[in-house]
Design an enzyme around this catalytic site. Structure first.
Site, PDB file in Angstrom:
ATOM      1  N   HIS A  12     -59.341 -55.590 -34.489  1.00 11.40           N
ATOM      2  CA  HIS A  12     -58.361 -54.866 -33.850  1.00 11.40           C
ATOM      3  C   HIS A  12     -57.197 -54.551 -34.690  1.00 11.40           C
ATOM      4  O   HIS A  12     -56.386 -53.600 -34.255  1.00 11.40           O
ATOM      5  CB  HIS A  12     -57.575 -55.599 -32.680  1.00 11.40           C
ATOM      6  N   GLU A  64     -55.038 -54.384 -30.267  1.00 17.46           N
ATOM      7  CA  GLU A  64     -55.020 -53.260 -30.947  1.00 17.46           C
ATOM      8  C   GLU A  64     -53.779 -52.200 -30.730  1.00 17.46           C
ATOM      9  O   GLU A  64     -53.291 -51.656 -31.557  1.00 17.46           O
ATOM     10  CB  GLU A  64     -56.349 -52.660 -30.797  1.00 17.46           C
ATOM     11  N   ASN A  99     -64.728 -55.145 -23.157  1.00 21.08           N
ATOM     12  CA  ASN A  99     -65.802 -54.064 -23.409  1.00 21.08           C
ATOM     13  C   ASN A  99     -67.301 -54.398 -22.696  1.00 21.08           C
ATOM     14  O   ASN A  99     -67.848 -53.646 -22.061  1.00 21.08           O
ATOM     15  CB  ASN A  99     -66.090 -53.797 -25.076  1.00 21.08           C
ATOM     16  N   SER A 108     -69.019 -57.046 -28.485  1.00 18.73           N
ATOM     17  CA  SER A 108     -68.655 -58.384 -28.977  1.00 18.73           C
ATOM     18  C   SER A 108     -69.811 -59.409 -28.809  1.00 18.73           C
ATOM     19  O   SER A 108     -69.655 -60.554 -28.932  1.00 18.73           O
ATOM     20  CB  SER A 108     -67.494 -58.725 -28.352  1.00 18.73           C
TER      21      SER A 108
END
Ligand code: SF4
Length: 284
Positions: free
Chosen positions: A73, A125, A222, A264
């Site tokens: 990130h 991020e 995500n 991930s």
């Protein structure tokens, strides 16, 4: 026999894979290190790296190792400088796509633009991107929150993992509001194609199967979003962290099931789910 089909694109994105490999290589060749935040939002990977000497920390004051890894990130320049000032080694795993977004945010703020980031202000991020604007940035997902400097210049960039279509809808709304107010508006599309590729592959898979297993950690934003995208297709959706959560009854009267995983989720977690599905009558 139940057919098992994998999504065309699933699991680790290139940026996360690279970050994990860089940390593994450092642990193997140079010894222990601290990771500033979770290197990946997946307990299986974090635990494995911890057992090899990677200490997860939230702040540099907690570091008890000779080197520090910045996650995919990224982080603000001041974090990099502070690591160096403390005499610690640096393993910078910032994803090249995130780096491009950081460079855009920095260049535009240096050029006098107010930088607007389409993203979640609390996300690591986005925190890093804000730092690269030198305090001249603003992050939001709501167009009406956009700062509109009268007669000034506004630049819009995106958190990399946001969906491209949603980013451009946001831009359109900001353009409408900025008409007659702003002197100049620049847009840099810094969205990452990897996120959308996993969503589209999962949507395609949903057309061919009766149920989909979405594999990944519940603390991975995500993967949660991937599960939402799958669920929205109407296909039966099972969001699982590991093979142990599979209930055999879920496979009753199924002839074809699908498997996908967030950016991930490591391959080993996906393979463990496929092995368990095979034990329960699946064929792949
Ligand atoms: S999702 Fe894209 S930007 Fe984020 S780490 Fe993966 S490759 Fe890089």
């Amino acid at each position: 026999m139940i057919a098992i089909e994998l999504a065309r694109v699933y699991g680790f994105c290139p940026g996360v894979r690279r970050a994990v490999e860089m940390v593994e290589e450092h642990l193997r060749e140079r010894g222990p290190l601290a990771t500033l935040g979770a290197i990946v939002h997946n307990a299986r990977v974090v635990d494995r790296l911890a057992s090899c000497g990677a200490q997860g920390v939230r702040a540099l004051d907690e570091v008890n190792a000779p080197a520090v890894a910045i996650t995919a990130h990224g982080a603000g320049l001041e974090v990099v400088e502070e690591i160096r000032r403390r005499g610690l080694g640096l393993v910078d795993t910032t994803c090249p796509i995130v780096k491009r977004a950081q460079e855009a945010a920095h260049r535009l703020s240096e050029a006098g633009f107010t930088v607007l980031i389409y993203g979640e202000a609390a996300h690591p991020e986005v925190q890093g991107l804000l730092a690269w604007t030198g305090g001249k940035g603003h992050a939001t997902l709501v167009p009406t929150d956009a700062p509109l400097p009268k007669g000034g210049c506004l630049a819009v960039v995106s958190q990399t993992t946001k969906e491209r279509d949603a980013f451009w809808e946001f831009v359109q709304a900001v353009v409408g509001q900025g008409q007659g107010v702003l002197r100049e508006l620049q847009v840099v599309d810094t969205t990452c194609p990897e996120t959308g590729r996993r969503y589209r592959a999962a949507q395609e898979l949903a057309r061919r199967v009766e149920a989909i297993f979405v594999v990944g950690s519940r603390n991975s934003a995500n993967t949660r979003r991937l599960a939402e995208v799958v669920r929205a297709t109407g296909v039966r959706t099972h969001f699982i962290e590991s093979e142990d959560e599979i209930v055999p009854d879920w496979l009753a009267e199924m002839s074809r099931v699908g498997v996908t995983a967030g950016a991930s989720t490591p391959d080993e977690a996906v393979q463990a789910v496929i092995r368990r599905l095979r034990e329960l009558g699946g064929d792949r």
